[in-house]
Design an enzyme around this catalytic site. Structure first.
Site, PDB file in Angstrom:
ATOM      1  N   SER A   1     -55.753 -33.680 -42.440  1.00 42.22           N
ATOM      2  CA  SER A   1     -56.317 -34.949 -42.223  1.00 42.22           C
ATOM      3  C   SER A   1     -56.456 -35.323 -40.729  1.00 42.22           C
ATOM      4  CB  SER A   1     -55.545 -35.880 -43.279  1.00 42.22           C
ATOM      5  OG  SER A   1     -54.439 -36.748 -42.662  1.00 42.22           O
ATOM      6  N   ASP A   2     -57.251 -36.416 -40.475  1.00 49.84           N
ATOM      7  CA  ASP A   2     -57.051 -37.117 -39.238  1.00 49.84           C
ATOM      8  C   ASP A   2     -55.970 -37.989 -39.408  1.00 49.84           C
ATOM      9  OD1 ASP A   2     -57.240 -37.555 -36.326  1.00 49.84           O
ATOM     10  OD2 ASP A   2     -59.244 -37.590 -36.518  1.00 49.84           O
ATOM     11  N   TRP A   3     -55.441 -38.709 -38.134  1.00 49.62           N
ATOM     12  CA  TRP A   3     -54.234 -39.702 -38.109  1.00 49.62           C
ATOM     13  C   TRP A   3     -54.581 -40.740 -39.197  1.00 49.62           C
ATOM     14  CZ3 TRP A   3     -50.347 -39.958 -34.069  1.00 49.62           C
ATOM     15  CH2 TRP A   3     -49.609 -40.938 -34.353  1.00 49.62           C
ATOM     16  N   MET A   4     -53.660 -40.577 -40.558  1.00 48.35           N
ATOM     17  CA  MET A   4     -53.732 -41.580 -41.515  1.00 48.35           C
ATOM     18  C   MET A   4     -54.952 -42.012 -41.821  1.00 48.35           C
ATOM     19  SD  MET A   4     -50.630 -44.408 -40.058  1.00 48.35           S
ATOM     20  CE  MET A   4     -50.481 -45.201 -41.645  1.00 48.35           C
TER      21      MET A   4
END
Length: 755
Positions: free
Chosen positions: A305-308
């Site tokens: 995933s990307d950040w959060m």
């Protein structure tokens, strides 16, 4: 006796099987991962899917000491992070920005039950630039301007070596977004607006990071193709905004770089995009992450995933009712690793125990993560050896210098450049003596390791009197008093060099105007830089503009009034030397624009491969069309294109042919040029762009030298995603265009009929 022999034989087979151990380095990475999974608890498997930001990057409860725009302690809860590592509940970290922390984290992981090493990643976007002392190469938009994929591969190799020497094994690069909107702040992180150029630069970057065999052997690391998909044309130009596109546009424009990354370069990891596609967020899009990515393209690595962004399925997209559902849906949809934040681990373990997520799905995700760790050699040397001095640093800086030279784009020159032995030079502008030259995704470096424009000019012109007004390196410091002072100083100079543009410095308090989450609704020079430029030009002395920016800026006034314009982008730590060499004639400029420069923000979207109907009407109050076209860039030499020919004027749908053109350097300098081949499908079952880049080649010619450049044109270069919703070459009329830019005035058209 026969029975005894059989029994002994079976026993030998059993013992042979029993001897298979995940610690056996002679087995394949996949075999070892499969064996290790059998010894792991559910919690340890899910732990492999959990990535956290490094503890020293964000202290719990304090936020980021670096004041990073995206580093907060929201949901971090990492007070017990050490215990999580010891329990085997963490598989990876990102932004491990010191070697000391890299060693400490790996030692901590060795205290876990199985001693599984951590995968330590970092955004090594243009060099391992988040680590002080590592080489800061030109940004990706600079590299795209070189039209030199081989040089991109070399930089990838050197970056991987520097990462390894700092205990890091995973880069969140390359960025394969197609940048189609200059308002979007991440243009400088991309390879521009074109699918082919992005595909080639991205593929070679991955080869550099991972090695041509895709096995991460030697000094290589694992790369990450991001962001899947279509985040470079967001609604309103705002990062993470929604995207609605046809499947045709997705396949023809946004998907090709990922196809090249997966099928040709064998990229090890893929990162999902912030945005939604046609109403489905990418982090929860099973068609995108499974049907397309794995089943159709054959991707065999893991998806991060990307950040959060998994949490944002709830908090930003309002697609699921809470973060727990977001965590579960993301796993079901194909996300294998969660980047940053708590509660994911507990939610996924609970979903498996309740029967919603089958443990086989966890085995799939954890197994792929483990296979990457085995392939990287982490199990054989989990705790890295950190050299005090980077091996190859001096050579790497020379590579950075050559890349900066090749990526500078000369947009205008009335003969003022190269400079003709001026006695007095006035250097003015907030970017003249600033580390804004490094671009985004770089921490502040020692001043001794960065050559600013002023530094470069002083070294290149030691006997010239150089006056300066640099405003402390801050755009916000340019004020009316400074503008008046600049006018006065400019009048006393023989030539003025105005260094203006934007600031992408992520880790500074200097007032960012560009970079990730720095989108703009205006493409003019920010602050009072326009007034500054006008004041200097009003002096009547020759004025050269050096434009330092991470996006295409609409500088129409400068085009009309400055004597010369050099688009430097953000050329890295050696950029000042390269700029000075071009201005003084030691280097002949050769960069080409990888994006179309819009005339103003109101004309966005401005791209070269538009549809025929886009300009069937004109704007009422301004000239319509690009300020500068894709592929454009001047030289101090004059290159002549002649004898453009096709080997055949008619072919069948499955046939190939050759196109050739003779290029002559008419001088007066040795120089490089980029020969570009475009194709137009005149009529199709669906409307086609006015032209599409299908091949290019960078060439070097001595003064007076000629060469014949030849391209193969294959059926794949003629095909489109037609009305039948499949790839095919449609019979009909095509035009092959050969030349030095996408502008019709720079191209020779050649008709081709496909039967």
């Amino acid at each position: 006796m026969k029975r005894i022999a059989i029994v002994l034989g079976l026993a030998a087979v059993v013992m042979s099987c029993a001897r298979k151990d995940w610690r056996d380095a002679s087995l394949t990475a996949e075999e070892r991962a499969s064996l290790l999974l059998k010894e792991m608890t559910l919690e340890e498997k899910v732990g492999q899917m959990c990535q956290y930001v490094a503890p020293c990057y964000v202290e719990p409860g304090k936020g980021s000491a670096r004041k990073n725009i995206d580093a907060t302690d929201e949901n971090l809860g990492n007070k017990d992070l050490s215990d999580k590592v010891r329990r085997g509940e963490v598989g990876a970290f990102l932004h491990v920005m010191t070697s000391t922390e890299a060693v400490a984290l790996q030692k901590l992981a060795q205290e876990s039950r199985l001693g599984i090493p951590l995968l330590l990643g970092i955004d090594a976007i243009h060099g391992n630039a988040l680590i002080e002392g590592c080489t800061v190469y030109p940004t990706n938009i600079n590299m795209a301007s070189t039209f030199n994929p081989e040089l991109m591969e070399k930089i990838g190799e050197e970056t991987a070596l520097e990462m390894r020497q700092r205990g890091l094994f995973w880069t969140f690069a390359p960025n394969l977004d197609i940048a189609r909107d200059a308002r979007w702040g991440r243009m400088g992180e991309t390879f521009g607006e074109d699918a082919l150029l992005t595909s080639e630069m991205g593929k070679y970057a991955i080869w550099g990071f991972q090695g041509r065999d895709g096995k991460y052997s030697g000094n290589h690391v694992v790369a990450c193709a991001k962001h899947l998909i279509a985040g470079g044309e967001p609604a309103g130009g705002l990062n993470a905004a929604p995207m609605d596109i046809s499947e045709r546009k997705l396949r023809e424009l946004y998907l090709p770089p990922f196809v090249a990354a997966i099928r040709d370069a064998k990229v090890g990891t893929v990162m999902a995009a912030h945005n939604e596609i046609n109403g489905i967020p990418c982090h929860g899009n099973k068609w995108l992450l499974n049907d397309l990515l794995r089943d159709e393209l054959g991707f065999d690595g893991f998806v991060v995933s990307d950040w959060m962004d998994i949490e944002r399925l709830h908090s930003m997209h309002h697609w699921v009712p809470d973060s727990t559902e977001a965590f579960v849906v993301s796993v079901e949809s194909g996300i294998d690793m969660h980047m940053q934040g708590d509660k994911y681990f507990e939610a996924v373990v609970a979903a498996v125990k309740s029967g919603r997520i089958p443990e086989s799905r966890i085995d799939q995700a954890a197994g792929k993560i483990l296979a990457v760790k085995f392939a990287l050699g982490l199990f054989e040397q989990p705790v890295p050896e950190i050299p005090e001095v980077l091996d190859g640093a001096a050579e790497h800086r020379q590579t950075a210098l050559e890349a900066a030279r090749q990526g500078l784009v000369l947009l205008k020159n009335d003969g003022t450049l190269p400079l003709k032995n001026p006695r007095r030079v006035f250097v003015v502008g907030p970017n003249a003596n600033s580390q804004t030259i490094l671009g985004d995704w770089a921490v502040p470096q020692s001043d001794d390791n960065v050559i600013t424009v002023l530094d470069g000019l002083k070294a290149a012109m030691p006997n010239v009197s150089i006056d300066t007004l640099c405003f402390g390196g801050k755009i916000s410091n340019v004020n009316a008093k400074g503008v008046q002072m600049a006018r006065f100083k400019a009048s006393a100079a023989d030539v003025n060099i105005v260094v203006v543009g934007e600031n992408s410095q992520r880790y500074s308090a200097f007032g960012r105007t560009c970079g990730e989450n720095c989108d703009r609704d205006d493409l003019s020079l920010p602050g009072m830089q326009q007034q500054l430029l006008e004041a200097v030009v009003a002096s009547g002395k020759p004025t050269v503009v050096v434009l330092m920016t991470g996006r295409a800026l609409s500088i129409g006034w400068a085009k009309e009034n400055a004597n010369a314009i050099l688009n430097a982008w953000e050329p890295g730590q050696m950029g000042g030397q390269a700029i000075a060499e071009v201005l003084t004639g030691q280097v002949n400029p050769s960069g080409k624009l990888p994006v179309t420069v819009p005339r103003n923000v109101g004309q966005v979207q401005t791209v070269y491969n538009y549809k025929h109907s886009q300009y069937s009407r004109l704007f009422a109050t301004n000239e319509t069309g690009a300020l500068w076209p894709f592929g454009y860039g001047l030289s101090y030499s004059t290159f002549e294109y002649s004898d453009a020919t096709l080997s055949k004027s008619e072919i069948g749908v499955s046939e190939s042919l050759k196109a050739s053109v003779t290029v002559t350097n008419n001088g007066p300098y040795d120089g490089d040029d980029v020969v570009q081949l475009y194709i137009r499908d005149e009529y199709g079952s669906v409307t086609r762009p006015v032209k599409e880049l299908k091949a290019f080649r960078r060439i070097s010619l001595k003064n007076g030298e000629s060469t014949k450049v030849e391209f193969d044109i294959t059926p794949e270069m003629l095909q489109c995603w037609g009305v039948s919703e499949k790839w095919s070459v449609e019979p009909g009329d095509f035009t092959i265009l050969l030349g030095s830019s996408s502008s019709d005035s720079d191209l020779t058209p050649l008709p081709l009929k496909v039967k």
